[in-house]
Scaffold this motif. Structure first.
Motif, PDB file in Angstrom:
ATOM      1  N   PRO A 279       1.030  -1.210   0.122  1.00  0.00           N
ATOM      2  CA  PRO A 279      -0.153   0.412  -0.166  1.00  0.00           C
ATOM      3  C   PRO A 279       0.602   1.431  -0.012  1.00  0.00           C
ATOM      4  CG  PRO A 279      -0.218  -1.276   2.366  1.00  0.00           C
ATOM      5  CD  PRO A 279       0.941  -1.898   1.431  1.00  0.00           C
ATOM      6  N   VAL A 280       2.208   1.182   1.052  1.00  0.00           N
ATOM      7  CA  VAL A 280       2.981   2.239   0.738  1.00  0.00           C
ATOM      8  C   VAL A 280       4.041   1.995   0.015  1.00  0.00           C
ATOM      9  CG1 VAL A 280       3.506   4.256   1.753  1.00  0.00           C
ATOM     10  CG2 VAL A 280       1.700   3.515   2.839  1.00  0.00           C
ATOM     11  N   THR A 281       4.722   2.690  -1.058  1.00  0.00           N
ATOM     12  CA  THR A 281       6.314   2.458  -1.766  1.00  0.00           C
ATOM     13  C   THR A 281       6.238   3.447  -2.819  1.00  0.00           C
ATOM     14  OG1 THR A 281       7.038   1.527  -3.412  1.00  0.00           O
ATOM     15  CG2 THR A 281       4.169   1.472  -3.891  1.00  0.00           C
ATOM     16  N   THR A 282       7.706   3.353  -2.596  1.00  0.00           N
ATOM     17  CA  THR A 282       8.510   4.359  -3.892  1.00  0.00           C
ATOM     18  C   THR A 282       7.855   4.630  -4.775  1.00  0.00           C
ATOM     19  OG1 THR A 282      10.509   3.235  -3.546  1.00  0.00           O
ATOM     20  CG2 THR A 282       9.620   4.431  -1.752  1.00  0.00           C
ATOM     21  N   ASN A 283       7.746   3.153  -5.553  1.00  0.00           N
ATOM     22  CA  ASN A 283       8.034   3.107  -6.767  1.00  0.00           C
ATOM     23  C   ASN A 283       6.757   3.516  -8.187  1.00  0.00           C
ATOM     24  OD1 ASN A 283       8.925  -0.856  -6.999  1.00  0.00           O
ATOM     25  ND2 ASN A 283       9.915   1.375  -5.595  1.00  0.00           N
ATOM     26  N   PRO A 284       7.136   3.303  -9.328  1.00  0.00           N
ATOM     27  CA  PRO A 284       5.975   3.965 -10.173  1.00  0.00           C
ATOM     28  C   PRO A 284       4.776   2.762  -9.839  1.00  0.00           C
ATOM     29  CG  PRO A 284       7.478   3.051 -10.760  1.00  0.00           C
ATOM     30  CD  PRO A 284       8.246   3.387  -9.837  1.00  0.00           C
ATOM     31  N   LYS A 285       3.496   3.298 -10.548  1.00  0.00           N
ATOM     32  CA  LYS A 285       2.529   2.416 -10.939  1.00  0.00           C
ATOM     33  C   LYS A 285       2.567   1.490 -12.062  1.00  0.00           C
ATOM     34  CE  LYS A 285      -0.209   5.052 -14.118  1.00  0.00           C
ATOM     35  NZ  LYS A 285      -0.490   3.964 -15.254  1.00  0.00           N
ATOM     36  N   GLY A 286       4.210   1.286 -12.624  1.00  0.00           N
ATOM     37  CA  GLY A 286       4.242   0.080 -13.359  1.00  0.00           C
ATOM     38  C   GLY A 286       4.171  -0.674 -13.226  1.00  0.00           C
ATOM     39  N   ALA A 287       4.743  -0.681 -11.375  1.00  0.00           N
ATOM     40  CA  ALA A 287       5.797  -1.642 -10.668  1.00  0.00           C
ATOM     41  C   ALA A 287       5.379  -2.614 -10.191  1.00  0.00           C
ATOM     42  CB  ALA A 287       6.881  -1.194  -9.956  1.00  0.00           C
ATOM     43  N   THR A 288       4.736  -3.554 -11.356  1.00  0.00           N
ATOM     44  CA  THR A 288       3.742  -4.969 -11.056  1.00  0.00           C
ATOM     45  C   THR A 288       3.938  -5.555 -11.341  1.00  0.00           C
ATOM     46  OG1 THR A 288       2.887  -4.418 -13.205  1.00  0.00           O
ATOM     47  CG2 THR A 288       1.371  -3.253 -11.228  1.00  0.00           C
ATOM     48  N   GLY A 289       5.639  -6.172 -11.154  1.00  0.00           N
ATOM     49  CA  GLY A 289       6.447  -7.259 -11.629  1.00  0.00           C
ATOM     50  C   GLY A 289       6.066  -8.276 -12.579  1.00  0.00           C
ATOM     51  N   ASP A 290       5.588  -7.963 -13.727  1.00  0.00           N
ATOM     52  CA  ASP A 290       5.276  -8.591 -15.078  1.00  0.00           C
ATOM     53  C   ASP A 290       6.101  -9.854 -15.328  1.00  0.00           C
ATOM     54  OD1 ASP A 290       3.068  -6.300 -14.623  1.00  0.00           O
ATOM     55  OD2 ASP A 290       3.449  -5.043 -16.551  1.00  0.00           O
ATOM     56  N   GLY A 291       7.506  -9.129 -15.399  1.00  0.00           N
ATOM     57  CA  GLY A 291       8.403  -9.999 -16.388  1.00  0.00           C
ATOM     58  C   GLY A 291       8.865 -11.147 -15.157  1.00  0.00           C
ATOM     59  N   MET A 292       8.279 -11.010 -14.106  1.00  0.00           N
ATOM     60  CA  MET A 292       8.608 -11.531 -13.022  1.00  0.00           C
ATOM     61  C   MET A 292       7.771 -13.066 -13.651  1.00  0.00           C
ATOM     62  SD  MET A 292       9.603 -10.025  -9.966  1.00  0.00           S
ATOM     63  CE  MET A 292      10.863  -9.189  -9.730  1.00  0.00           C
ATOM     64  N   ALA A 293       6.355 -12.163 -13.194  1.00  0.00           N
ATOM     65  CA  ALA A 293       5.482 -13.680 -13.832  1.00  0.00           C
ATOM     66  C   ALA A 293       5.339 -14.275 -14.900  1.00  0.00           C
ATOM     67  CB  ALA A 293       3.615 -12.480 -13.518  1.00  0.00           C
ATOM     68  N   LEU A 294       5.853 -13.200 -15.921  1.00  0.00           N
ATOM     69  CA  LEU A 294       6.054 -14.010 -17.114  1.00  0.00           C
ATOM     70  C   LEU A 294       6.734 -14.877 -17.691  1.00  0.00           C
ATOM     71  CD1 LEU A 294       5.898 -11.079 -19.479  1.00  0.00           C
ATOM     72  CD2 LEU A 294       4.381 -11.965 -19.629  1.00  0.00           C
ATOM     73  N   ALA A 295       8.226 -14.257 -16.467  1.00  0.00           N
ATOM     74  CA  ALA A 295       8.991 -15.798 -16.564  1.00  0.00           C
ATOM     75  C   ALA A 295       8.701 -16.827 -16.074  1.00  0.00           C
ATOM     76  CB  ALA A 295      10.369 -14.757 -15.819  1.00  0.00           C
ATOM     77  N   TRP A 296       7.982 -17.164 -14.825  1.00  0.00           N
ATOM     78  CA  TRP A 296       7.862 -18.209 -13.876  1.00  0.00           C
ATOM     79  C   TRP A 296       6.637 -19.193 -15.114  1.00  0.00           C
ATOM     80  CZ3 TRP A 296       7.718 -20.605  -9.696  1.00  0.00           C
ATOM     81  CH2 TRP A 296       5.632 -21.519  -9.544  1.00  0.00           C
ATOM     82  N   ARG A 297       5.814 -18.297 -15.932  1.00  0.00           N
ATOM     83  CA  ARG A 297       4.398 -18.826 -17.132  1.00  0.00           C
ATOM     84  C   ARG A 297       5.429 -19.796 -17.450  1.00  0.00           C
ATOM     85  NH1 ARG A 297       0.567 -19.318 -15.503  1.00  0.00           N
ATOM     86  NH2 ARG A 297      -0.881 -18.996 -18.125  1.00  0.00           N
ATOM     87  N   ALA A 298       6.441 -19.153 -18.352  1.00  0.00           N
ATOM     88  CA  ALA A 298       7.481 -19.706 -19.370  1.00  0.00           C
ATOM     89  C   ALA A 298       8.073 -20.512 -18.826  1.00  0.00           C
ATOM     90  CB  ALA A 298       7.729 -18.627 -19.783  1.00  0.00           C
ATOM     91  N   GLY A 299       7.866 -21.176 -17.550  1.00  0.00           N
ATOM     92  CA  GLY A 299       9.144 -22.199 -16.732  1.00  0.00           C
ATOM     93  C   GLY A 299       9.898 -21.570 -16.243  1.00  0.00           C
ATOM     94  N   GLY A 300      10.225 -20.549 -16.536  1.00  0.00           N
ATOM     95  CA  GLY A 300      11.420 -19.737 -15.691  1.00  0.00           C
ATOM     96  C   GLY A 300      11.317 -19.608 -13.955  1.00  0.00           C
ATOM     97  N   VAL A 301      12.698 -19.796 -13.306  1.00  0.00           N
ATOM     98  CA  VAL A 301      12.632 -20.142 -11.934  1.00  0.00           C
ATOM     99  C   VAL A 301      12.554 -18.773 -10.835  1.00  0.00           C
ATOM    100  CG1 VAL A 301      13.610 -20.257  -9.166  1.00  0.00           C
ATOM    101  CG2 VAL A 301      13.283 -21.937 -11.574  1.00  0.00           C
TER     102      VAL A 301
END
Ligand SMILES: Cc1cc2nc3c(=O)[nH]c(=O)nc-3n(C[C@H](O)[C@H](O)[C@H](O)COP(=O)(O)OP(=O)(O)OC[C@H]3O[C@@H](n4cnc5c(N)ncnc54)[C@H](O)[C@@H]3O)c2cc1C
Length: 494
Positions: free
Chosen positions: A187-209
């Motif tokens: 709820p409180v973060t210094t990050n911009p609104k696009g910091a939603t971890g998309d790349g981590m989720a994409l990699a996970w879905r493709a079989g990344g660790v």
């Protein structure tokens, strides 16, 4: 559906993506960058403090020790040495490109000496990124968001992209994830609104660790709206006071206000709970207005006058130490998929990033990953997009609130279990990526990361009693990373 083709598709136009693309385009390859938000986007332009570079060969060992100490036993020393050894070459390159680094290094928390190079007072990230973008010849498509990856026989061959003109296929010889962190889970973060971890989720879905997600760094000094007050302010004399007007940091650490970030964040949290508030007094800083123009502007915008009174501060989610596991070339282990910058976990930051080491990692690993990806281009026939993750964005506030309360600076086992129950109870859907809206995908990605982060935090707690122990790892204990593969979360030795 419209189709584009390129050699290297770079998802993200922060420091890692743009610096990597600069190296790759010098090799004559076709590069396409996507940024889901208008430029300059990501956390990079918000960085205030600067970039940490070892001063000389002797300082390399000291910089390494500071990195190891801050990382609480979980830094991979070989990785850290490799990144630090390469750092001076990048500083030279940036200076040769004409980037206006201040000649005098400054000191930040956890550093045993001044070695952080800043630009434009506290506009370091903005000037760095603007300078790099000005030299980039490859196109950056703004407002284009990767919702899922395209796969062909287990190899990543592009992305399915939500664009202002509708969904789009981008075929590529290799994909570099440079999508940044996931601060927006809190709820409180210094990050911009696009910091939603998309790349981590994409990699996970493709079989990344995914590795060490539970290590989220909380910046000790954010204003009530999440605006950051750079650590460099404390490096140049600002002091922390509790609600009784007492300076408290020397009671917590001999380095006082310049203790590593996790120590200061916990101390600020405790003093806020104990006395009702914590304040940062910026008045000891000479030339406050010239040296920290962004900080002064952020305070004035909230009706606070840093020249007259100490400013109220609290810890805020700031940096994801964990991420997509990569090797020292940025390879994720999934054919065709590379990652660099905050999205990646190389082992450089361990459990706690040393201040200003992340822009450095973005530079070094951005270049390495882009060049490694170029050496590994392949264009197999056929491709299928993976389904995208999706969550009703209206459910995010409850998740964020639980993360802030139960998985913030201080964590307790029962609270982590409560937050995990809530996260497991929310409906995470798989949907055709061309049919989802940006906000649904972002919410789905955050929920996936919350579930894995909470499982990792619980496992770490159960096995050793909590990850931010000051003596971590204890004597005789073995340090290990936590990894998630498939649905399984398990330790992996260093
Ligand atoms: C306020 C603040 C101050 C900081 N100060 C410092 C500092 O002084 N020194 C330091 O070393 N570090 C600092 N950090 C950390 C550092 O800024 C970041 O870790 C670093 O900039 C991350 O760079 P990056 O290239 O990995 O990602 P980012 O700069 O976050 O860029 C991410 C990019 O990915 C794009 N993107 C994301 N998802 C998608 C998608 N699905 N499809 C397409 N594009 C996508 C975004 O639009 C953006 O272009 C700070 C961070 C913050 C928030």
């Amino acid at each position: 559906m419209e189709r584009l083709e390129t050699d290297l598709l770079v998802l993200g136009a922060g420091v890692a993506g743009v610096y990597g693309a600069l190296a790759a385009e010098a090799e004559g390859a076709r590069i396409l960058l996507l940024s889901k938000d208008p430029l300059p986007s990501g956390s990079t332009p918000w960085a205030q403090g600067g970039v940490a570079f070892p001063l000389d060969e002797a300082d390399l060992e000291a910089h390494l020790l500071d990195t190891l100490r801050a990382g609480r036993g979980l830094v991979d020393p070989a990785v850290a040495r490799s990144i630090l050894e390469e750092a001076p070459r990048h500083l030279e390159r940036l200076l040769a490109l004409g980037l206006p680094f201040h000649p005098e290094p400054t000191r930040e928390g956890g550093h045993s000496r001044p070695r952080v190079r800043h630009l434009g007072g506290d506009r370091s990230g903005l000037l760095l990124l603007r300078g790099l973008l000005a030299r980039l010849r490859s196109p950056v498509l703004e407002g284009y968001m990767a919702a899922s990856l395209l796969l062909s026989g287990g190899r990543v061959v592009g992305a399915l992209v939500l664009s202002p003109g509708g969904p789009l296929w981008v075929r590529a010889g290799a994909v570099l994830l440079a999508t940044g962190g996931f601060g927006r889970l809190y709820p409180v973060t210094t990050n911009p609104k696009g910091a939603t971890g998309d790349g981590m989720a994409l990699a996970w879905r493709a079989g990344g660790v995914l590795r060490d997600l539970e290590f989220v760094q909380f910046h000790p000094t954010a204003l009530p709206d999440g605006a950051l007050i750079s650590e460099a302010c404390r490096g140049e004399g600002a002091i922390l006071l509790n609600a009784h007007g007492e300076r408290f940091m020397p009671r917590y650490d001999p380095l006082g206000e310049l203790a590593p970030r996790d120590v200061v964040a916990r101390a600020v949290h405790r003093e806020r709970e104990r006395t009702g508030g914590v304040y940062l007094d910026l008045r000891p800083i000479p030339n406050l207005r010239e040296r920290f123009p962004t900080v002064v502007a952020s305070a004035l915008a909230l009706g606070l006058d840093p020249f007259r009174e100490p400013l109220p501060v609290a810890p805020a989610a700031h940096y994801a130490m964990g991420g997509v596991r990569t090797d020292l070339r940025g390879f994720t282990g999934v054919p065709g998929l590379y990652a660099a910058g905050e999205v990646a976990s190389t082992g450089f930051h361990g459990a706690n990033r040393l201040a200003s080491n992340s822009l450095l990692e973005g530079l070094v690993m951005g270049e390495r990953a882009a060049l490694a990806a170029l050496g590994d281009l392949a264009f197999p026939k056929g491709a299928e997009p993976l389904p995208a993750l999706s969550l009703d964005p209206g459910l995010l506030p409850a998740l964020r609130e639980a993360m802030g309360r139960e998985a913030g600076v201080v964590r307790r086992g029962e609270g982590l279990k409560r937050a995990l129950d809530l996260a497991e109870g929310l409906p995470l859907l798989e949907r055709p990526p061309q049919e989802v809206a940006r906000e649904e995908v972002e919410a789905g990605n955050l929920l996936l990361l919350a579930r894995l982060l909470l499982r990792m935090a619980l496992l770490r707690r159960e096995s050793r009693g909590g990850h931010f122990r000051e003596d971590f790892p204890g004597e005789g204990e073995e340090a290990y990373h936590l990894e998630a593969r498939g649905q399984e979360v398990r330790p992996s030795p260093l």
